[in-house]
Design an enzyme around this catalytic site. Structure first.
Site, mmCIF file in Angstrom:
data_model
loop_
_atom_site.group_PDB
_atom_site.id
_atom_site.type_symbol
_atom_site.label_atom_id
_atom_site.label_comp_id
_atom_site.label_asym_id
_atom_site.label_seq_id
_atom_site.Cartn_x
_atom_site.Cartn_y
_atom_site.Cartn_z
ATOM 1 N N HIS A 290 46.881 11.364 7.834
ATOM 2 C CA HIS A 290 46.444 11.959 6.567
ATOM 3 C C HIS A 290 46.208 10.867 5.523
ATOM 4 O O HIS A 290 46.952 9.887 5.467
ATOM 5 C CB HIS A 290 47.495 12.931 6.030
ATOM 6 N N GLU B 196 54.098 14.677 4.120
ATOM 7 C CA GLU B 196 54.735 15.882 4.647
ATOM 8 C C GLU B 196 56.059 15.553 5.329
ATOM 9 O O GLU B 196 56.388 14.392 5.558
ATOM 10 C CB GLU B 196 53.797 16.590 5.635
ATOM 11 N N ARG C 71 41.546 13.568 12.703
ATOM 12 C CA ARG C 71 41.912 13.550 14.115
ATOM 13 C C ARG C 71 41.474 12.245 14.750
ATOM 14 O O ARG C 71 40.329 11.826 14.585
ATOM 15 C CB ARG C 71 41.216 14.708 14.847
ATOM 16 N N HIS D 117 50.616 10.493 13.718
ATOM 17 C CA HIS D 117 51.658 11.394 14.201
ATOM 18 C C HIS D 117 51.057 12.559 14.982
ATOM 19 O O HIS D 117 49.864 12.832 14.898
ATOM 20 C CB HIS D 117 52.471 11.941 13.031
#
Length: 323
Positions: free
Chosen positions: A103, A120, A198, A178
Site C-alpha cells: 500500500h 493497517e 498487487r 504482505h
C-alpha cells in the site's frame, strides 16, 4: 437528537479468495459465495456503512459526521479530517491466499489517487493448522534483484512467512509487502483507503470474470520498503480487565481488553470516537442505563460525546480502537 453506541450494517465483499468463515465462525448473515471481507465501519465512497438500529437508523457514517461533527468523531479528529472518517474496520476470511501486495503512503496515495494511504494492522481470530501470514522480506533486495525475482516468479522465496495462531498481531505500515495466507480469519484496522497495489497473484483466474486480476508493479516499485526486520509480529501482554496496548501508530490506536467481570471506562481524556471489535465471547455495553451487546465478530462505535461506559462479561476479548 442524542448520540448513542452505534452498530452498522456490514457490507459483504466478494473476493476470489473468500470462504465461509465469516458465516460459520462469526455468524454473519449472507447467501453469496466467496465472501472474503465484512466491512464493519466504512466511509469509503460508494461503500458507506449505515446505522442498523435506533433513532439514527439508516444514516451513513458520512451523514453522522456532517450532522454531529466533533461530538461524533472528536473535536480534534474533526479539525484534522473534517467530514472524512479516518478509519476502515473489517473482518477478513482468506480461504486461499491473498495476492502479494503493498500500500502507498499518505503522500503518494494523495497525489495518485486523492486518497489516504493505507497503514493497517491485523489481529488473528482463528487460523487453520499451518496457516501463515506473509509480511516483509527475509533477504535484503535491491530494486534490480527484486525485479528479477518478479520475472522468475520467485518473489515468494524472498519473503518472510510466519505461521500464526489466534491472538497474533501484526502492524503493516505502508511500503511493507504482505499477504494473508490460506486459512486465516482476522480483524483488520486500517486507514480509510481502498488503494492496493498487487505484485503477484499466483497466476490465478477469477471465476467471476474468467480473467487474471491486474497487477500494479509499475505503481508498486517506488512504494516498496526493502528493509528486513528481525521481528514482524507485535509483542504484547494482557492483564485482565484493563486496556492493554496492542498497536499505537500515528494513524490509529488499538488496545486489547480481556474481560471477565464489570469494567468501568472513562474516555473523557480521549478526544475521539471509540470502536469496539469483539474478537471472542460477548460483551454487554452499558451507557446511561441503556444496554447494548456485541458478540464475537460484531462491532460497535461509541461517539466521542460518550465518556462513561460499563463493560460486562464473564469471558470476552475486545479490540478498543480510537484515533
Amino acid at each position: 437528537m442524542k448520540l448513542y453506541p452505534l452498530k452498522f450494517t456490514p457490507i459483504f465483499k466478494y473476493r476470489i479468495w473468500g470462504g465461509e468463515k465469516l458465516k460459520t465462525e462469526l455468524n454473519k448473515k449472507y447467501t453469496a459465495e466467496n465472501i472474503g471481507e465484512s466491512w464493519e465501519i466504512s466511509d469509503v465512497s460508494g461503500d458507506e456503512t449505515i446505522v442498523e438500529e435506533g433513532s439514527l437508523q439508516g444514516k451513513t457514517l458520512k451523514e453522522l459526521t456532517q450532522q454531529f461533527k466533533g461530538d461524533f468523531v472528536g473535536h480534534a479528529v474533526y479539525e484534522k479530517f473534517g467530514e472524512e472518517f479516518p478509519l476502515l474496520i473489517k473482518f477478513i476470511d482468506a480461504k486461499t491466499p491473498l495476492s502479494i501486495q503493498v500500500h502507498p503512503s499518505n503522500e503518494i496515495a494523495k497525489k495518485r489517487h486523492n486518497s489516504f494511504g493505507k497503514n493497517e494492522m491485523w489481529y488473528v481470530m482463528q487460523a487453520d493448522t499451518n496457516a501463515e501470514l506473509i509480511v516483509g522480506f527475509d533477504e535484503k533486495l535491491s530494486t534490480g534483484s527484486y525485479k528479477k525475482h518478479l520475472e522468475n516468479n520467485t518473489i515468494l522465496d524472498t519473503m518472510h512467512h510466519e505461521n500464526v495462531k489466534k491472538g497474533d498481531t501484526f502492524y503493516i505500515p505502508t511500503g511493507r509487502v504482505h499477504a494473508i495466507g490460506a486459512g486465516v480469519l482476522l480483524a483488520e484496522i486500517q486507514q480509510t483507503s481502498d488503494v492496493t497495489y498487487r505484485i503477484y497473484d499466483y497466476d490465478r483466474v477469477d471465476a467471476k470474470t474468467g480473467e487474471k486480476r491486474d497487477l500494479h508493479n509499475d505503481l508498486a516499485i517506488d512504494v516498496i520498503d526493502f528493509e528486513t526486520h528481525e521481528n514482524y509480529k507485535t509483542a504484547y501482554q494482557i492483564e485482565k480487565n484493563i486496556s492493554n496496548e496492542l498497536v499505537h501508530s500515528p494513524y490509529f490506536k488499538t488496545n486489547i481488553l480481556e474481560i471477565n467481570t464489570n469494567v468501568e471506562k472513562d474516555y473523557s481524556n480521549i478526544d475521539s470516537f471509540v470502536i469496539y471489535m469483539c474478537v471472542e465471547g460477548s460483551v454487554e455495553i452499558i451507557v446511561e442505563n441503556e444496554s447494548y451487546k456485541i458478540n464475537n465478530g460484531e462491532t460497535i462505535l461509541l461517539p466521542a460525546a460518550i465518556n462513561f461506559v460499563s463493560l460486562k462479561s464473564e469471558n470476552a476479548k475486545i479490540l478498543e480502537v480510537y484515533y
